[in-house]
Design a protein around this motif. Structure first.
Motif, PDB file in Angstrom:
ATOM      1  N   LEU A   1      -2.899  10.428   5.286  1.00  0.00           N
ATOM      2  CA  LEU A   1      -3.769   9.351   5.754  1.00  0.00           C
ATOM      3  C   LEU A   1      -3.155   7.998   5.432  1.00  0.00           C
ATOM      4  N   ASP A   2      -3.181   7.099   6.418  1.00  0.00           N
ATOM      5  CA  ASP A   2      -2.824   5.693   6.233  1.00  0.00           C
ATOM      6  C   ASP A   2      -4.027   4.857   6.653  1.00  0.00           C
ATOM      7  N   VAL A   3      -4.246   3.730   5.985  1.00  0.00           N
ATOM      8  CA  VAL A   3      -5.307   2.792   6.362  1.00  0.00           C
ATOM      9  C   VAL A   3      -4.730   1.385   6.255  1.00  0.00           C
ATOM     10  N   GLY A   4      -4.897   0.590   7.311  1.00  0.00           N
ATOM     11  CA  GLY A   4      -4.387  -0.777   7.289  1.00  0.00           C
ATOM     12  C   GLY A   4      -4.614  -1.488   8.607  1.00  0.00           C
ATOM     13  N   VAL A   5      -3.982  -2.640   8.766  1.00  0.00           N
ATOM     14  CA  VAL A   5      -4.209  -3.489   9.939  1.00  0.00           C
ATOM     15  C   VAL A   5      -3.039  -3.543  10.911  1.00  0.00           C
ATOM     16  N   THR A   6      -1.893  -2.977  10.561  1.00  0.00           N
ATOM     17  CA  THR A   6      -0.744  -2.969  11.466  1.00  0.00           C
ATOM     18  C   THR A   6      -0.808  -1.694  12.296  1.00  0.00           C
ATOM     19  N   ALA A   7      -1.106  -1.841  13.586  1.00  0.00           N
ATOM     20  CA  ALA A   7      -1.329  -0.668  14.435  1.00  0.00           C
ATOM     21  C   ALA A   7      -0.137   0.283  14.459  1.00  0.00           C
ATOM     22  N   ALA A   8       1.073  -0.251  14.442  1.00  0.00           N
ATOM     23  CA  ALA A   8       2.255   0.612  14.513  1.00  0.00           C
ATOM     24  C   ALA A   8       2.437   1.445  13.243  1.00  0.00           C
ATOM     25  N   ASP A   9       1.981   0.946  12.113  1.00  0.00           N
ATOM     26  CA  ASP A   9       2.098   1.655  10.823  1.00  0.00           C
ATOM     27  C   ASP A   9       1.058   1.076   9.867  1.00  0.00           C
ATOM     28  N   PRO A  10      -0.184   1.548   9.965  1.00  0.00           N
ATOM     29  CA  PRO A  10      -1.263   0.948   9.164  1.00  0.00           C
ATOM     30  C   PRO A  10      -1.249   1.425   7.714  1.00  0.00           C
ATOM     31  N   ASP A  11      -0.458   0.766   6.883  1.00  0.00           N
ATOM     32  CA  ASP A  11      -0.351   1.226   5.499  1.00  0.00           C
ATOM     33  C   ASP A  11      -0.591   0.114   4.471  1.00  0.00           C
ATOM     34  N   GLU A  12      -1.294  -0.935   4.867  1.00  0.00           N
ATOM     35  CA  GLU A  12      -1.558  -2.024   3.927  1.00  0.00           C
ATOM     36  C   GLU A  12      -2.529  -1.623   2.811  1.00  0.00           C
ATOM     37  N   PHE A  13      -3.499  -0.748   3.097  1.00  0.00           N
ATOM     38  CA  PHE A  13      -4.551  -0.424   2.129  1.00  0.00           C
ATOM     39  C   PHE A  13      -4.347   0.953   1.492  1.00  0.00           C
ATOM     40  N   ILE A  14      -4.047   1.942   2.288  1.00  0.00           N
ATOM     41  CA  ILE A  14      -3.733   3.298   1.821  1.00  0.00           C
ATOM     42  C   ILE A  14      -2.446   3.703   2.520  1.00  0.00           C
ATOM     43  N   ASP A  15      -1.470   4.203   1.765  1.00  0.00           N
ATOM     44  CA  ASP A  15      -0.175   4.543   2.343  1.00  0.00           C
ATOM     45  C   ASP A  15       0.179   5.999   2.078  1.00  0.00           C
ATOM     46  N   ASN A  16       0.261   6.772   3.160  1.00  0.00           N
ATOM     47  CA  ASN A  16       0.759   8.145   3.122  1.00  0.00           C
ATOM     48  C   ASN A  16       0.042   9.000   2.069  1.00  0.00           C
ATOM     49  N   LEU A  17      -1.289   8.921   2.059  1.00  0.00           N
ATOM     50  CA  LEU A  17      -2.086   9.688   1.102  1.00  0.00           C
ATOM     51  C   LEU A  17      -2.124  11.151   1.532  1.00  0.00           C
ATOM     52  N   ASP A  18      -1.678  12.037   0.665  1.00  0.00           N
ATOM     53  CA  ASP A  18      -1.654  13.481   0.922  1.00  0.00           C
ATOM     54  C   ASP A  18      -3.059  14.029   0.692  1.00  0.00           C
ATOM     55  N   LEU A  19      -3.841  14.190   1.772  1.00  0.00           N
ATOM     56  CA  LEU A  19      -5.241  14.586   1.638  1.00  0.00           C
ATOM     57  C   LEU A  19      -5.413  15.987   1.061  1.00  0.00           C
ATOM     58  N   ASP A  20      -4.510  16.903   1.396  1.00  0.00           N
ATOM     59  CA  ASP A  20      -4.686  18.259   0.875  1.00  0.00           C
ATOM     60  C   ASP A  20      -4.366  18.336  -0.616  1.00  0.00           C
ATOM     61  N   ALA A  21      -3.657  17.364  -1.167  1.00  0.00           N
ATOM     62  CA  ALA A  21      -3.359  17.338  -2.598  1.00  0.00           C
ATOM     63  C   ALA A  21      -4.308  16.414  -3.366  1.00  0.00           C
ATOM     64  N   LEU A  22      -5.210  15.735  -2.651  1.00  0.00           N
ATOM     65  CA  LEU A  22      -6.135  14.793  -3.282  1.00  0.00           C
ATOM     66  C   LEU A  22      -7.185  15.550  -4.089  1.00  0.00           C
ATOM     67  N   THR A  23      -7.191  15.347  -5.400  1.00  0.00           N
ATOM     68  CA  THR A  23      -8.164  16.014  -6.255  1.00  0.00           C
ATOM     69  C   THR A  23      -9.562  15.504  -5.963  1.00  0.00           C
ATOM     70  N   TYR A  24      -9.760  14.177  -6.029  1.00  0.00           N
ATOM     71  CA  TYR A  24     -11.071  13.615  -5.703  1.00  0.00           C
ATOM     72  C   TYR A  24     -10.961  12.218  -5.084  1.00  0.00           C
TER      73      TYR A  24
END
Length: 157
Positions: free
Chosen positions: A69-92
């Motif tokens: 998961l990426d979250v941000g404001v740059t449409a081509a690569d929205p990673d300003e807020f969350i960058d390359n978060l591995d959701l299946d490894a996310l504990t909580y």
């Protein structure tokens, strides 16, 4: 994503977006905007500041092991807020992992020059994108919440 009421704001967020694995499998939920597999989840007004972004795993995903998961404001690569978060490894929970919050020194994370958020220094609003990559068709479980705190001093004018 509408602004929250005062009791919800007191919990530290002005905007939340909740989604689950069925949403991800629904045709049209994610679409190609600046890149594939994106959805607009909020807007940063002119002069607005984002100083917090958190992702919480409510229900562990099952069925695939390649969700990011990426979250941000740059449409081509929205990673300003969350960058390359591995959701299946996310504990909580995870928060503020994007470029607007992490300083870098020769490509390595550092506490030197850490940025404390993102300001929309433009005269128009900017969309906040979530981008989810991975094999969503194989999912059999999973539910997440993205929370944002967006200050809008211009609304007091």
């Amino acid at each position: 994503m509408p602004a929250l009421t005062n009791p919800e704001v007191a919990k530290g967020f002005t905007h939340v977006f909740k989604f689950d694995y069925l949403d991800l499998q629904t045709t049209g939920f994610l679409s190609t905007l600046g890149a594939a597999n994106q959805k607009i989840i909020a807007s940063v007004p002119p002069g607005g500041i984002v100083d917090r972004c958190e992702v919480i795993n409510l229900t562990a995903e099952a069925g695939t092991s390649d969700l990011t998961l990426d979250v941000g404001v740059t449409a081509a690569d929205p990673d300003e807020f969350i960058d390359n978060l591995d959701l299946d490894a996310l504990t909580y929970a995870s928060f503020n992992t994007g470029d607007a919050f992490v300083g870098t020194d020769s490509g390595s994370a550092t506490t030197v020059n850490v940025v404390n958020g993102y300001i929309n220094n433009a005269s128009t609003a900017k969309s906040v994108y979530m981008e989810l990559n991975g094999t969503v068709a194989n999912l059999t479980a999973g539910e997440w919440i993205i929370g944002l705190r967006i200050a809008d001093l211009g609304s007091a004018a």
